[in-house]
Motif scaffolding. Structure first.
Motif, PDB file in Angstrom:
ATOM      1  N   ARG A 146       9.895   4.522  16.194  1.00 35.19           N
ATOM      2  CA  ARG A 146      11.197   4.926  16.699  1.00 35.19           C
ATOM      3  C   ARG A 146      11.717   6.000  15.749  1.00 35.19           C
ATOM      4  N   PRO A 147      12.055   7.185  16.241  1.00 33.27           N
ATOM      5  CA  PRO A 147      12.473   8.280  15.359  1.00 33.27           C
ATOM      6  C   PRO A 147      13.677   7.895  14.497  1.00 33.27           C
ATOM      7  N   LEU A 148      13.614   8.297  13.225  1.00 38.57           N
ATOM      8  CA  LEU A 148      14.674   8.022  12.268  1.00 38.57           C
ATOM      9  C   LEU A 148      14.859   9.277  11.426  1.00 38.57           C
ATOM     10  N   SER A 149      16.066   9.828  11.420  1.00 39.94           N
ATOM     11  CA  SER A 149      16.325  11.059  10.661  1.00 39.94           C
ATOM     12  C   SER A 149      16.015  10.861   9.188  1.00 39.94           C
ATOM     13  N   HIS A 150      15.448  11.901   8.582  1.00 40.51           N
ATOM     14  CA  HIS A 150      15.111  11.841   7.161  1.00 40.51           C
ATOM     15  C   HIS A 150      15.190  13.243   6.579  1.00 40.51           C
ATOM     16  N   ARG A 151      15.797  13.351   5.399  1.00 39.73           N
ATOM     17  CA  ARG A 151      15.937  14.659   4.742  1.00 39.73           C
ATOM     18  C   ARG A 151      14.595  15.091   4.139  1.00 39.73           C
ATOM     19  N   PRO A 152      14.426  16.377   3.893  1.00 41.13           N
ATOM     20  CA  PRO A 152      13.184  16.863   3.294  1.00 41.13           C
ATOM     21  C   PRO A 152      13.045  16.429   1.826  1.00 41.13           C
ATOM     22  N   PHE A 153      11.815  16.344   1.355  1.00 44.34           N
ATOM     23  CA  PHE A 153      11.510  16.008  -0.030  1.00 44.34           C
ATOM     24  C   PHE A 153      10.115  16.533  -0.329  1.00 44.34           C
ATOM     25  N   GLN A 154       9.728  16.523  -1.592  1.00 46.34           N
ATOM     26  CA  GLN A 154       8.394  16.991  -1.963  1.00 46.34           C
ATOM     27  C   GLN A 154       7.483  15.812  -2.242  1.00 46.34           C
ATOM     28  N   GLY A 155       6.206  15.988  -1.978  1.00 48.74           N
ATOM     29  CA  GLY A 155       5.226  14.943  -2.271  1.00 48.74           C
ATOM     30  C   GLY A 155       5.381  13.752  -1.352  1.00 48.74           C
ATOM     31  N   TRP A 156       5.304  12.563  -1.919  1.00 46.35           N
ATOM     32  CA  TRP A 156       5.480  11.333  -1.169  1.00 46.35           C
ATOM     33  C   TRP A 156       6.505  10.473  -1.888  1.00 46.35           C
ATOM     34  N   ARG A 157       7.015   9.472  -1.212  1.00 45.44           N
ATOM     35  CA  ARG A 157       7.964   8.522  -1.799  1.00 45.44           C
ATOM     36  C   ARG A 157       7.557   7.124  -1.354  1.00 45.44           C
ATOM     37  N   TYR A 158       7.995   6.124  -2.120  1.00 44.97           N
ATOM     38  CA  TYR A 158       7.833   4.740  -1.685  1.00 44.97           C
ATOM     39  C   TYR A 158       8.873   4.465  -0.604  1.00 44.97           C
ATOM     40  N   LEU A 159       8.539   3.571   0.310  1.00 47.04           N
ATOM     41  CA  LEU A 159       9.440   3.177   1.390  1.00 47.04           C
ATOM     42  C   LEU A 159       9.401   1.658   1.495  1.00 47.04           C
ATOM     43  N   VAL A 160      10.568   1.030   1.303  1.00 51.21           N
ATOM     44  CA  VAL A 160      10.622  -0.427   1.399  1.00 51.21           C
ATOM     45  C   VAL A 160      10.577  -0.826   2.871  1.00 51.21           C
ATOM     46  N   PRO A 161      10.009  -1.972   3.189  1.00 55.25           N
ATOM     47  CA  PRO A 161       9.869  -2.383   4.591  1.00 55.25           C
ATOM     48  C   PRO A 161      11.194  -2.405   5.365  1.00 55.25           C
ATOM     49  N   GLU A 162      12.285  -2.756   4.693  1.00 54.69           N
ATOM     50  CA  GLU A 162      13.587  -2.823   5.385  1.00 54.69           C
ATOM     51  C   GLU A 162      14.055  -1.452   5.875  1.00 54.69           C
ATOM     52  N   ALA A 163      13.603  -0.376   5.221  1.00 55.29           N
ATOM     53  CA  ALA A 163      14.018   0.972   5.598  1.00 55.29           C
ATOM     54  C   ALA A 163      13.058   1.635   6.579  1.00 55.29           C
ATOM     55  N   ALA A 164      11.923   1.009   6.824  1.00 52.70           N
ATOM     56  CA  ALA A 164      10.915   1.591   7.722  1.00 52.70           C
ATOM     57  C   ALA A 164      11.325   1.400   9.182  1.00 52.70           C
ATOM     58  N   PRO A 165      11.186   2.451   9.993  1.00 52.69           N
ATOM     59  CA  PRO A 165      11.531   2.306  11.409  1.00 52.69           C
ATOM     60  C   PRO A 165      10.488   1.461  12.137  1.00 52.69           C
ATOM     61  N   PRO A 166      10.912   0.752  13.182  1.00 51.93           N
ATOM     62  CA  PRO A 166       9.953  -0.051  13.952  1.00 51.93           C
ATOM     63  C   PRO A 166       9.046   0.839  14.797  1.00 51.93           C
ATOM     64  N   ASP A 167       7.920   0.282  15.204  1.00 55.18           N
ATOM     65  CA  ASP A 167       7.010   0.994  16.099  1.00 55.18           C
ATOM     66  C   ASP A 167       7.688   1.214  17.440  1.00 55.18           C
ATOM     67  N   GLN A 168       7.321   2.306  18.083  1.00 56.27           N
ATOM     68  CA  GLN A 168       7.885   2.616  19.392  1.00 56.27           C
ATOM     69  C   GLN A 168       7.209   1.749  20.449  1.00 56.27           C
ATOM     70  N   LYS A 169       8.003   1.215  21.365  1.00 59.51           N
ATOM     71  CA  LYS A 169       7.471   0.354  22.422  1.00 59.51           C
ATOM     72  C   LYS A 169       7.772   0.959  23.789  1.00 59.51           C
ATOM     73  N   ALA A 170       6.994   0.562  24.769  1.00 66.44           N
ATOM     74  CA  ALA A 170       7.210   1.040  26.135  1.00 66.44           C
ATOM     75  C   ALA A 170       8.610   0.661  26.592  1.00 66.44           C
TER      76      ALA A 170
END
Length: 141
Positions: free
Chosen positions: A97-121
């Protein structure tokens, strides 16, 4: 606690384009799993929290739009003596499910609570991306 990684997909237009860009790098692992290497300079220090169960979330055009399951992390040094990390991810690209996110360099850690859910039909995933974005901005998706 399982952690995830988040990374920008620079120059990628949408989820389908991400799949097309990764296709030439597709490889088979020793266990017969289709995988794609993602190269980065820094090796995650918390690798034990990422594997198993973590995912690499992709930010495409300002929104987290997809994820791939993390399979392995491989550190090394290139021919010029610079360190690198090869992040092996599953070849399967899972739209989120799309979730707005600002630009950054490299990679970052993402905690499960902040991760968007998978898109469903039935959640608008069959609509064109531009229409999905407009409906999201209006709070209708």
């Amino acid at each position: 606690m399982t952690l995830h990684l988040i990374k920008l997909a620079v120059g990628v237009r949408d989820v389908e384009h991400l799949t097309a860009v990764q296709a030439p790098r597709l490889a088979m692992t020793g266990g017969g799993v289709r995988a794609v290497p993602v190269h980065t300079r820094q090796t995650p220090k918390r690798a034990t929290d990422l594997l198993p169960g973590g995912s690499l979330y992709w930010v495409i055009r300002g929104s987290v739009a997809a994820r791939q399951t993390l399979l392995d992390l491989e550190s090394g040094t290139d021919s010029e003596g610079d360190p690198f990390c090869r992040i092996w991810v599953s070849a399967e690209v899972i739209p989120t499910r799309p979730l707005s996110h600002r630009p950054f360099q490299g990679w970052r850690y993402l905690v499960p609570e902040a991760a968007p859910p998978d898109q469903k039909a039935g959640d608008g995933s069959d609509l064109p991306p531009a229409l999905q974005a407009e409906l999201r901005d209006l709070g209708l998706l």
